[in-house]
Design an enzyme around this catalytic site. Structure first.
Site, mmCIF file in Angstrom:
data_model
loop_
_atom_site.group_PDB
_atom_site.id
_atom_site.type_symbol
_atom_site.label_atom_id
_atom_site.label_comp_id
_atom_site.label_asym_id
_atom_site.label_seq_id
_atom_site.Cartn_x
_atom_site.Cartn_y
_atom_site.Cartn_z
ATOM 1 N N HIS A 73 0.844 -1.207 0.000
ATOM 2 C CA HIS A 73 0.000 0.000 0.000
ATOM 3 C C HIS A 73 0.877 1.255 0.000
ATOM 4 C CE1 HIS A 73 1.298 -0.320 4.147
ATOM 5 N NE2 HIS A 73 1.142 0.994 4.193
ATOM 6 N N HIS A 119 5.646 6.135 -0.462
ATOM 7 C CA HIS A 119 6.485 4.961 -0.727
ATOM 8 C C HIS A 119 5.652 3.711 -0.493
ATOM 9 C CE1 HIS A 119 6.576 5.618 3.604
ATOM 10 N NE2 HIS A 119 6.642 4.308 3.676
HETATM 11 O O1 3AM Z 1 3.419 2.852 4.652
HETATM 12 P P1 3AM Z 1 4.333 2.346 5.699
HETATM 13 O O2 3AM Z 1 4.494 0.842 5.661
HETATM 14 O O3 3AM Z 1 5.627 3.056 5.755
HETATM 15 O O4 3AM Z 1 4.954 2.490 9.249
HETATM 16 C C1 3AM Z 1 3.557 2.292 9.307
HETATM 17 C C2 3AM Z 1 2.980 1.946 7.965
HETATM 18 O O5 3AM Z 1 3.615 2.766 7.029
HETATM 19 C C3 3AM Z 1 2.871 3.604 9.617
HETATM 20 O O6 3AM Z 1 1.555 3.436 9.146
HETATM 21 C C4 3AM Z 1 1.539 2.474 8.109
HETATM 22 C C5 3AM Z 1 0.537 1.410 8.443
HETATM 23 O O7 3AM Z 1 0.836 0.832 9.682
HETATM 24 N N1 3AM Z 1 2.864 3.929 11.046
HETATM 25 C C6 3AM Z 1 2.792 3.076 12.078
HETATM 26 N N2 3AM Z 1 2.816 3.762 13.237
HETATM 27 C C7 3AM Z 1 2.905 5.079 12.917
HETATM 28 C C8 3AM Z 1 2.964 6.280 13.662
HETATM 29 N N3 3AM Z 1 2.918 6.275 14.989
HETATM 30 C C9 3AM Z 1 2.939 5.182 11.510
HETATM 31 N N4 3AM Z 1 3.030 6.350 10.874
HETATM 32 C C10 3AM Z 1 3.090 7.453 11.649
HETATM 33 N N5 3AM Z 1 3.043 7.435 13.003
#
Ligand code: 3AM
Length: 168
Positions: free
Chosen positions: A40, A120
């Protein structure tokens, strides 16, 4: 539940990304590779909430500000520390959409961090490799909807489930 707003992909686009993950697996010894159904682009991280109606409303309102579907293009891979991702070519439509979703979530009372938006697609985390060679085909993705996604751990595996979708 733990929620985020995201762009999800067609099977075809996922297949392109799965091929990149397969290539990455050949180059690294350890890593937690994203499973195909979890691929995603995060637009806004909402976090733990019970206010699902308000999150849906924010998504609907933000999407209504937009003229319709738009193209994205995959770009070269990159890394943040031990996380490897596929990039997205600069897209004003995507940046404005993410900004509007974040603004509407804030209007609904959610706390959304004000970090720079760096779109990304996470391909793997906790990768222990200094150098990787990971070409990503510059294929186009037609973005036709935005999703609200639930994130949970089930039997130590991260599972993302789309709970709501708004067409662009
Ligand atoms: O798209 P990505 O995989 O980078 O890293 C987590 C993931 O991002 C991010 O939200 C997406 C779905 O879980 N994520 C997790 N905790 C977070 C936080 N506290 C966060 N992004 C911002 N703040």
């Amino acid at each position: 539940m733990r929620l985020f707003a995201a762009i999800l992909f067609s099977d075809e686009v996922r297949q392109t990304l799965v091929l990149a993950i397969d290539l990455l697996k050949q180059q690294v010894r350890h890593g937690r590779f994203t499973c195909p159904e979890n691929l995603h682009v995060t637009l806004a991280f909402i976090g733990e909430t019970t206010r699902i109606t308000e999150a849906k409303e924010a998504l609907r309102t933000a999407v209504n500000l937009h003229p319709g579907s738009f193209p994205l293009r995959l770009r070269a891979s990159g890394r943040f520390n031990d996380t490897i991702w596929a990039g997205i070519a600069d897209s004003p439509e995507l940046s404005v959409l993410a900004q509007d979703i974040q603004d509407e979530l804030r209007k609904q009372g959610f706390f959304v961090e004000r970090r720079a938006f760096r779109p990304h697609i996470t391909l793997a985390r906790r990768v222990n490799c200094k150098q990787i060679q990971l070409p990503i085909p510059a294929r186009e993705i037609n973005v036709t909807f935005v999703s609200l996604v639930k994130s949970e751990y089930i039997d130590h595996h991260l599972r993302y489930t789309e709970i709501y979708r708004v067409n662009l």
